[in-house]
Design an enzyme around this catalytic site. Structure first.
Site, mmCIF file in Angstrom:
data_model
loop_
_atom_site.group_PDB
_atom_site.id
_atom_site.type_symbol
_atom_site.label_atom_id
_atom_site.label_comp_id
_atom_site.label_asym_id
_atom_site.label_seq_id
_atom_site.Cartn_x
_atom_site.Cartn_y
_atom_site.Cartn_z
ATOM 1 N N ALA A 76 0.797 -1.228 0.000
ATOM 2 C CA ALA A 76 0.000 0.000 0.000
ATOM 3 C C ALA A 76 0.834 1.285 0.000
ATOM 4 O O ALA A 76 0.702 2.114 -0.909
ATOM 5 C CB ALA A 76 -0.973 -0.039 1.182
ATOM 6 N N ARG B 264 -5.146 -0.130 -8.931
ATOM 7 C CA ARG B 264 -5.475 -1.091 -7.869
ATOM 8 C C ARG B 264 -6.446 -0.416 -6.895
ATOM 9 O O ARG B 264 -6.186 0.696 -6.443
ATOM 10 C CB ARG B 264 -4.217 -1.588 -7.138
ATOM 11 C CG ARG B 264 -3.234 -2.309 -8.063
ATOM 12 C CD ARG B 264 -2.149 -3.037 -7.292
ATOM 13 N NE ARG B 264 -2.684 -4.197 -6.583
ATOM 14 C CZ ARG B 264 -2.018 -4.858 -5.632
ATOM 15 N NH1 ARG B 264 -0.819 -4.460 -5.268
ATOM 16 N NH2 ARG B 264 -2.564 -5.906 -5.034
ATOM 17 N N GLN C 211 3.918 -13.481 -1.333
ATOM 18 C CA GLN C 211 4.748 -12.379 -0.857
ATOM 19 C C GLN C 211 5.528 -12.760 0.416
ATOM 20 O O GLN C 211 6.633 -12.285 0.641
ATOM 21 C CB GLN C 211 3.892 -11.137 -0.560
ATOM 22 C CG GLN C 211 3.276 -10.461 -1.774
ATOM 23 C CD GLN C 211 1.870 -10.937 -2.057
ATOM 24 O OE1 GLN C 211 1.557 -12.109 -1.857
ATOM 25 N NE2 GLN C 211 1.010 -10.055 -2.533
ATOM 26 N N ASP D 25 -4.057 -2.488 4.025
ATOM 27 C CA ASP D 25 -4.225 -1.745 2.788
ATOM 28 C C ASP D 25 -5.274 -0.657 2.926
ATOM 29 O O ASP D 25 -5.266 0.318 2.175
ATOM 30 C CB ASP D 25 -4.581 -2.708 1.650
ATOM 31 C CG ASP D 25 -3.394 -3.608 1.345
ATOM 32 O OD1 ASP D 25 -3.214 -4.618 2.062
ATOM 33 O OD2 ASP D 25 -2.615 -3.275 0.428
ATOM 34 N N LYS E 178 -4.026 -8.423 2.980
ATOM 35 C CA LYS E 178 -3.883 -9.537 2.056
ATOM 36 C C LYS E 178 -4.779 -10.713 2.417
ATOM 37 O O LYS E 178 -4.934 -11.045 3.599
ATOM 38 C CB LYS E 178 -2.415 -9.986 2.050
ATOM 39 C CG LYS E 178 -2.064 -11.101 1.098
ATOM 40 C CD LYS E 178 -2.504 -10.833 -0.335
ATOM 41 C CE LYS E 178 -2.047 -9.530 -0.832
ATOM 42 N NZ LYS E 178 -2.611 -9.137 -2.140
#
Ligand SMILES: CSC[C@H]1O[C@H](OP(=O)(O)O)[C@H](O)[C@@H]1O
Length: 369
Positions: free
Chosen positions: A68, A108, A215, A256, A267
């Site tokens: 983010a 996004r 990730q 985020d 996530k």
């Protein structure tokens, strides 16, 4: 778009504060946005030199850069770069910034830091539109650099606050990557972990692999290992096992978007980890800069959840996991209700959601002198 295999030469100290690696930097001498291509980690270190705002938008959309705060900073540099290239009058300049800003904003939808950074750069553009082109560019670049510097300072401030809650000798679990690779430098959740490790509080970190984009496996373990912080990678499906055996003492993740009531979008997989932590009375905490808090979003149900490509679920690299033609779902984020969050660490203070606090509680709190 040019690429280099090593840390690019910079004409000044990196704002990220690291000479080892960075997610995003701006090179004033060439008006380039420099990005570490995180899609290739951990097997390849490749930096891209972007020269146009549409290249920057593509890099955010395709997750060359992700996280983010990092995508917000990257978008800010993309607009600053455009400002240095646009020589038209005020109206032409504002039109160009507006078109590029909308394209960047559309890359996004979940991370509010992206929209926040673009809006801040748009306000600056309106303030400087009537200046000469060089003066306009100088102000826009300075604003983007301020966003970057403020983010690194925020990561260090929240890291110090969160570290105080980490029990001595704890095994700490984290999900996805909320590190230097997801921010302007130092990291949010990994900022808490770096600060706690520096205080001798951490026995080891468990990094969830974080399917489907991995990730945790690809980025968090790489970051922590290179910082000399003991880390083990576990699959997402292992979290309940280790919690049930009492092997985890603390959880900290990034965010985020945080709604006005303290609900947290992060996530995919974060919500399940929070439920399991609650079932085993392990503190589940969040670290995020204030730019992640969106007080116009009343609660988590109003947070847009990005749906990404089927192939990010159905394939890992060249390996096909799901036969073509079989549908896959890929919500890239989920929402953890505030009632499952013990605390949210920000640079403005700690939101004790476990005690019923919301972001407004911090706003109303008299600020330390
Ligand atoms: C420091 S915020 C990082 C945050 O962003 C990640 O999402 P993505 O990798 O898709 O950009 C993840 O939700 C992290 O917690």
């Amino acid at each position: 778009m040019l690429a280099t295999m090593r840390l690019p030469e910079l004409s000044r100290e990196p704002l990220s504060g690291s000479r080892a690696f960075f997610a995003v930097e701006y090179e004033p001498a060439t008006n380039e946005v420099l990005l570490l291509d995180q899609r290739l980690l951990p097997t390849e270190i490749r930096y891209l030199r972007l020269r146009k705002a549409d290249e920057v938008a593509d890099a955010i959309r395709t997750m060359v850069v992700r996280g983010a705060p990092a995508i917000g900073i990257t978008a800010a540099y993309g607009l600053a770069q455009l400002a240095a290239q646009e020589r038209g009058d005020a109206a032409v300049f504002l039109m160009a910034i507006g078109v590029a800003g909308r394209a960047l904003d559309a890359t996004r939808p979940t991370a509010v830091n992206l929209a926040w950074a673009i809006a801040r750069m748009a306000r600056t553009a309106a303030d400087v539109a009537k200046l000469e082109p060089d003066a306009r560019a100088t102000r826009m670049i300075a604003e983007a650099e301020a966003i970057h510097r403020e983010d690194v300072a925020a990561c260090k401030a929240m890291g110090a606050l969160g570290a105080k809650d980490v029990p001595m000798g704890a095994t700490v679990i984290t999900h996805c990557n909320a590190g230097a690779l997801a921010t302007g430098g130092y990291g949010t959740a990994l900022g808490v972990i770096r600060a706690a490790h520096a205080e001798g509080r951490i026995a080891k970190v468990l990094a969830c692999e974080t399917r489907p984009y991995l990730q945790g496996a690809r980025l968090t373990s790489w970051e922590l290992h290179h910082d000399g912080i003991p880390v083990e990678v576990i699959t997402d499906s292992m979290t309940g096992h280790f919690l049930s055996r009492g092997e985890i003492g603390f959880a900290v993740v990034g965010a985020d978007r945080i709604a006005a009531n303290g609900d947290v979008a992060n996530k995919i997989g974060t919500y399940g980890l929070a439920v399991l932590c609650g079932a085993h009375e392990v503190p589940f905490t969040v670290a995020a800069p204030w730019s992640t808090i969106d007080r116009r979003t009343p609660d988590g149900s109003a947070i847009p959840i990005e749906e990404r490509s089927r192939d990010e679920v159905a394939k890992v690299g060249a390996s096909v996991l799901v036969e073509d033609g079989i549908p896959c779902r890929h919500p890239a984020f989920d929402v953890t209700p505030a009632r499952l969050v013990r605390a949210i660490y920000t640079e403005r203070g700690v939101i004790r959601t476990g005690a019923g606090e919301t972001p407004d509680s911090v706003v109303r709190r008299p600020q330390m002198p």
